[in-house]
Design an enzyme around this catalytic site. Structure first.
Site, PDB file in Angstrom:
ATOM      1  N   LYS A   5       0.678  -1.198  -0.176  1.00  0.00           N
ATOM      2  CA  LYS A   5       0.070  -0.053   0.046  1.00  0.00           C
ATOM      3  C   LYS A   5       0.770   1.253  -0.081  1.00  0.00           C
ATOM      4  O   LYS A   5       0.353   2.102  -0.546  1.00  0.00           O
ATOM      5  CB  LYS A   5      -0.754  -0.012   1.301  1.00  0.00           C
ATOM      6  CG  LYS A   5      -1.910  -1.160   1.320  1.00  0.00           C
ATOM      7  CD  LYS A   5      -2.794  -1.103   0.158  1.00  0.00           C
ATOM      8  CE  LYS A   5      -4.074  -2.389   0.725  1.00  0.00           C
ATOM      9  NZ  LYS A   5      -3.539  -3.716   0.849  1.00  0.00           N
TER      10      LYS A   5
HETATM   11  C1  LIG Z   1      -4.083  -4.797   0.097  1.00  0.00           C
HETATM   12  C2  LIG Z   1      -3.308  -6.068   0.076  1.00  0.00           C
HETATM   13  C3  LIG Z   1      -3.504  -7.201  -0.737  1.00  0.00           C
HETATM   14  C4  LIG Z   1      -4.717  -7.162  -1.798  1.00  0.00           C
HETATM   15  O1  LIG Z   1      -4.360  -6.075  -2.764  1.00  0.00           O
HETATM   16  P1  LIG Z   1      -5.560  -5.777  -3.590  1.00  0.00           P
HETATM   17  O2  LIG Z   1      -5.021  -4.409  -4.504  1.00  0.00           O
HETATM   18  O3  LIG Z   1      -6.653  -5.111  -2.672  1.00  0.00           O
HETATM   19  O4  LIG Z   1      -6.023  -6.685  -4.672  1.00  0.00           O
HETATM   20  C5  LIG Z   1      -2.733  -8.136  -0.804  1.00  0.00           C
HETATM   21  N1  LIG Z   1      -1.696  -8.252  -0.032  1.00  0.00           N
HETATM   22  C6  LIG Z   1      -1.479  -7.328   1.036  1.00  0.00           C
HETATM   23  C7  LIG Z   1      -0.466  -7.564   2.050  1.00  0.00           C
HETATM   24  C8  LIG Z   1      -2.132  -6.075   1.095  1.00  0.00           C
HETATM   25  O5  LIG Z   1      -1.781  -5.291   1.983  1.00  0.00           O
END
Ligand SMILES: *Cc1c(COP(=O)(O)O)cnc(C)c1O
Length: 482
Positions: A112
């Site tokens: 993120k």
């Molecule tokens: C948010 C997240 C995901 C999923 O990503 P999306 O963009 O929602 O598909 C996978 N792994 C981790 C560690 C995350 O924080």
């Protein structure tokens, strides 16, 4: 660049407009009116660019006239300066033609940060151009809240209030939020569940006078700027492994479909992508769709990979819009039917089209734990419970021969294993240590306010936090330490 809604009934906006608006007024998601294209020679010329410079190059066409190119470059360099790996998004080879790309070297140890660190700076820039302030409110069960807080911590024109369910996030996740102390940050522990927190956020947005008074904004994964900021690392990996002269495939641990959508965007911009593997945990709606055209919602079950625990992937609407040849009425009708019946009606030809690029994969908790152990034993690599599902998908599909024509496979590593110490210890017997910049996380002062699940109380807290920055005379809200 102009942006249109997938449902066709919202105003057309420019980049700054979609950055601040997030969701479109018709409930749809904003999409670029056309896909920027790079030629073979242009891709080649990007080989060897440092990551922040590559990011500015890829994001510029989406930004259009809203931000000058030199400013965008400065913002990108600044956004990734705090990452702890000099390559920012390093590739690690795990097997013949199987790689993982580590997206977790940012401040909160999850992918993120790749988008959020840039988003905080984009907000500040765009708001300063129009001399405005906003208040971001959000609900989190873990990773998104901490990444958003880190992204806007100490910024001039943004206040942020994040609600989390009291006692229901992991200690690492909570402390990453509550130890970030700055006048523009508010953490609220709600006596309730994550769903209660989400309902409170929705209720604040639905309270129009409050929404306008506070200039409320959101940073959830439906914001197009977040998707745009996730495209460059796919380009970086592909160029390192021979693109544009050969294709590559990506395997992406998926929840809300934001990360894999960025890979799709890179493909539409002309990057040769042979296959996109959508990797899920036991909450496998996307796997059922891609393998059997069965997009039917089921209750969410908790898993070892909580950030992938979803029932409905909101960003899927953007791919649906593309699969339906950008027909907004058909997109709106399909989504409406899904909401009403719990099952998405997708014509066979449309589904087949999806399958030419996307491939599903799923793994339950028992296999996830075994895969963490096996990967550690066979390669020495330690992958967290999210990343390992993408890696296992890449290895098993490659060994089965179903990806061999698609080029080398790159699995996205979305979180640092130290974020999930208990699961890692159970699988491997080792407890991974937090990296140096977080090694004192458990000793830092925490600040948050505990509140009842009550809209009026929460709105009063949000108002206080926002006002302490606009009017220095007003008394600051006091946090309650843990
Ligand atoms: C948010 C997240 C995901 C999923 O990503 P999306 O963009 O929602 O598909 C996978 N792994 C981790 C560690 C995350 O924080």
């Amino acid at each position: 660049m102009r942006y249109i809604s997938t449902r066709g009934e919202a105003p057309i906006r420019d980049f700054s407009g979609v950055l601040l608006a997030g969701l479109a007024e018709d409930g749809g998601l904003y999409m670029p009116e056309s896909w920027p294209q790079f030629s073979h020679d242009e891709w080649r010329a990007m080989r060897g660019l440092p990551y922040p410079d590559l990011a500015a190059r890829i994001i510029q066409p989406f930004v259009g006239d809203c931000i000058p190119a030199e400013t965008l470059l400065t913002l990108c360099r600044d956004a990734y300066a705090g990452f702890t790996h000099p390559a920012i998004v390093p590739l690690v080879q795990l097997d013949h033609d199987v790689y993982t790309q580590e997206l977790f070297h940012g401040p909160t140890l999850a992918f993120k940060d790749m988008a959020m660190q840039l988003l905080g700076r984009l907000f500040d820039y765009v708001l300063s151009q129009s001399d405005r302030r906003i208040t971001i409110v959000g609900a989190t069960s873990g990773d998104t809240g901490s990444a958003a807080i880190e992204a806007v911590r100490g910024r001039d024109r943004v206040d942020i209030v994040i609600l989390h369910p009291e006692g229901r996030t992991s200690t690492v996740q909570r402390r990453q939020m509550t130890t970030a102390i700055a006048p523009n940050i508010g953490n609220v522990a709600v006596r309730g569940t994550f769903d209660d927190c989400q309902d409170l956020v929705k209720a604040m947005f639905a309270d129009t006078p409050f929404r306008q008074e506070m200039s409320l904004s959101a940073v959830n994964s439906i914001n197009w700027a977040r998707i745009a900021a996730q495209i460059p690392y796919y380009v970086y990996a592909a160029l390192q492994l021979g693109a544009p002269d050969r294709a590559v495939a990506f395997s992406v641990p998926t929840g809300n479909f934001g990360n894999v959508l960025a890979a799709y965007a890179a493909h539409r911009m002309g990057l040769p992508v042979g296959k996109l593997v959508v990797a899920s945990n036991r909450n496998d709606i996307l796997y059922r769709f891609l393998s059997a055209n069965d997009m039917s919602a089921r209750p969410v079950e908790p898993s070892l990979s909580p950030s992938m625990d979803i029932q409905v992937s909101s960003n899927f609407e953007r791919v649906l819009f593309e699969l339906l040849d950008r027909d907004p009425a058909a997109t709106a009708a399909t989504i409406r039917a899904f909401r009403e019946t719990g099952r998405m009606p997708v014509a066979d030809a449309t589904w087949q089209k999806a399958r030419t690029l996307f491939q599903g994969f799923r793994m339950d908790d028992t296999d996830t734990e075994a895969a963490i152990r096996a990967l550690r034993q066979e390669t020495g690599y330690l992958a967290d419970p999210h990343s390992v599902i993408g890696i296992a998908a890449a290895r098993s599909l490659r060994n089965a021969g179903s990806l061999s024509a698609a080029g080398p496979v790159i699995a996205m590593a979305t979180a640092h294993p130290a974020k999930f110490p208990d699961a890692m210890e159970r699988a491997t017997g080792e407890r991974p240590a937090l990296p140096p910049h977080l090694s004192d996380l458990y000793d830092r002062e925490e600040r948050f306010t505990v509140a009842d699940n009550n809209l009026a109380d929460i709105e009063a807290l949000v108002r206080n936090i926002a006002h302490r920055n606009t009017s220095p005379a007003s008394s600051p809200v006091t946090g309650v330490p843990a």
